[in-house]
Enzyme design. Sequence first.
Site, mmCIF file in Angstrom:
data_model
loop_
_atom_site.group_PDB
_atom_site.id
_atom_site.type_symbol
_atom_site.label_atom_id
_atom_site.label_comp_id
_atom_site.label_asym_id
_atom_site.label_seq_id
_atom_site.Cartn_x
_atom_site.Cartn_y
_atom_site.Cartn_z
ATOM 1 N N ASN A 35 0.871 -1.180 0.000
ATOM 2 C CA ASN A 35 0.000 0.000 0.000
ATOM 3 C C ASN A 35 0.907 1.230 0.000
ATOM 4 O OD1 ASN A 35 -1.800 2.062 0.478
ATOM 5 N ND2 ASN A 35 -2.274 1.455 2.590
ATOM 6 N N TRP A 36 0.983 1.865 -1.156
ATOM 7 C CA TRP A 36 1.917 2.987 -1.306
ATOM 8 C C TRP A 36 1.422 4.280 -0.651
ATOM 9 C CZ3 TRP A 36 4.385 3.117 -6.900
ATOM 10 C CH2 TRP A 36 5.450 2.215 -6.916
ATOM 11 N N LYS A 37 0.140 4.323 -0.304
ATOM 12 C CA LYS A 37 -0.443 5.561 0.247
ATOM 13 C C LYS A 37 -0.146 6.716 -0.719
ATOM 14 C CE LYS A 37 -0.155 3.467 4.716
ATOM 15 N NZ LYS A 37 -0.136 3.589 6.156
ATOM 16 N N HIS A 47 -9.619 1.562 4.854
ATOM 17 C CA HIS A 47 -8.336 1.730 5.560
ATOM 18 C C HIS A 47 -8.539 2.700 6.730
ATOM 19 C CE1 HIS A 47 -4.213 2.882 6.423
ATOM 20 N NE2 HIS A 47 -3.859 1.756 5.832
ATOM 21 N N GLU A 101 -6.863 5.071 7.773
ATOM 22 C CA GLU A 101 -6.620 6.490 7.444
ATOM 23 C C GLU A 101 -7.852 7.096 6.779
ATOM 24 O OE1 GLU A 101 -2.883 5.841 5.426
ATOM 25 O OE2 GLU A 101 -2.012 5.313 7.358
ATOM 26 N N GLU A 157 -5.721 -4.612 10.554
ATOM 27 C CA GLU A 157 -4.651 -3.633 10.763
ATOM 28 C C GLU A 157 -4.919 -2.869 12.059
ATOM 29 O OE1 GLU A 157 -2.507 -2.553 6.874
ATOM 30 O OE2 GLU A 157 -4.226 -1.238 7.032
ATOM 31 N N GLY A 187 2.336 2.387 10.836
ATOM 32 C CA GLY A 187 3.348 3.432 10.717
ATOM 33 C C GLY A 187 4.015 3.796 12.031
ATOM 34 N N SER A 207 3.064 -1.993 10.375
ATOM 35 C CA SER A 207 4.509 -2.063 10.618
ATOM 36 C C SER A 207 5.120 -3.418 10.267
ATOM 37 C CB SER A 207 4.841 -1.686 12.064
ATOM 38 O OG SER A 207 4.543 -0.316 12.283
ATOM 39 N N GLY A 230 2.700 -1.291 4.267
ATOM 40 C CA GLY A 230 2.742 0.129 3.920
ATOM 41 C C GLY A 230 4.170 0.574 3.644
ATOM 42 N N GLY A 231 4.792 1.189 4.630
ATOM 43 C CA GLY A 231 6.137 1.768 4.490
ATOM 44 C C GLY A 231 7.150 0.844 3.838
HETATM 45 P P1 PGA Z 1 2.667 0.390 7.615
HETATM 46 O O1 PGA Z 1 1.231 0.628 6.950
HETATM 47 O O2 PGA Z 1 3.160 -0.949 7.112
HETATM 48 O O3 PGA Z 1 3.518 1.532 7.155
HETATM 49 O O4 PGA Z 1 2.472 0.371 9.096
HETATM 50 C C1 PGA Z 1 0.330 -0.420 6.756
HETATM 51 C C2 PGA Z 1 -0.948 0.118 6.168
HETATM 52 O O5 PGA Z 1 -1.376 1.212 6.573
HETATM 53 O O6 PGA Z 1 -1.580 -0.532 5.290
#
Ligand code: PGA
Length: 257
Positions: free
Chosen positions: A13-15, A98, A100, A170, A176, A216, A237-238
């Site tokens: 997930n590149w956001k 998600h 966010e 999640e 993050g 994470s 994500g990251g």
């Molecule tokens: P993260 O993000 O791996 O950077 O914690 C995961 C996500 O939000 O899908």
Amino acid sequence: MEHPHRPKMIIGNWKMHKTIVEARTFVSGLAVAASHCPVQVGLAVPFTMIAPAAEAARGTTVMIGAQNVHEAPDGAFTGEISCQMLKDAGASFVIIGHSERRQLFHEDSSWINRKVKSALNDGLRTILCIGETLEQHQADKTNAILHDQLMHSLEGIKADQLKHVVLAYEPVWAIGTGLTATPEMAQKVHRFCRETIAKNWGKDTAADFMVLYGGSVKSDNAEALLEQSQVDGLLVGGASLELETFSKIIQIGARVF
Ligand code: PGA
């Protein structure tokens, strides 16, 4: 309800990161890492990168997806994108709900439910995210919150449609932050989600239902998470922003598979 035959899936997930040029190069590299690999590999990119990323992924095993969608087929919704538009651009899946989106853009479970219905009606595989906040986690409300999110987000969805839904657990406190649920925690929560699916949609549907873990995930904790029988894959994500790291996680997935 252990099910050794469920496929494994790893989704990046590149956001809101990267450019079109970077996406093209990344997808070409990712295709190499994902070829001859038993793991289903996908990348959820920003809207502007879906078409070029899908073009770069053509003929490979890499799936390209979106991070959000609007439920209406078309209309006066300035700034929004429909399921058909995503498909037209080459997306085969979409992340819905998600944390966010829930927290920063005030999407609630009934809105998420409308999005899930649209995506499934239009033939887009759905990665539905659920997760509890730190406060809820500390107050021992995890199961109640997840049950609520799951049941509301999937209201009215039939058992045969659930084949096209992948759940991503999640924990909001792990996204993050560098904090991860322990593999045992993930196992327990995933089992709870699967039991909820079994109770409401039947045991067979639950046995095939895929549940990913996200929050994470890095190359040094991926293996322990993937070794859990209830963890069918990862939402990253990251650590999906760097080709080398993401490829390493995919290799780990292939080994643990
Ligand atoms: P993260 O993000 O791996 O950077 O914690 C995961 C996500 O939000 O899908």
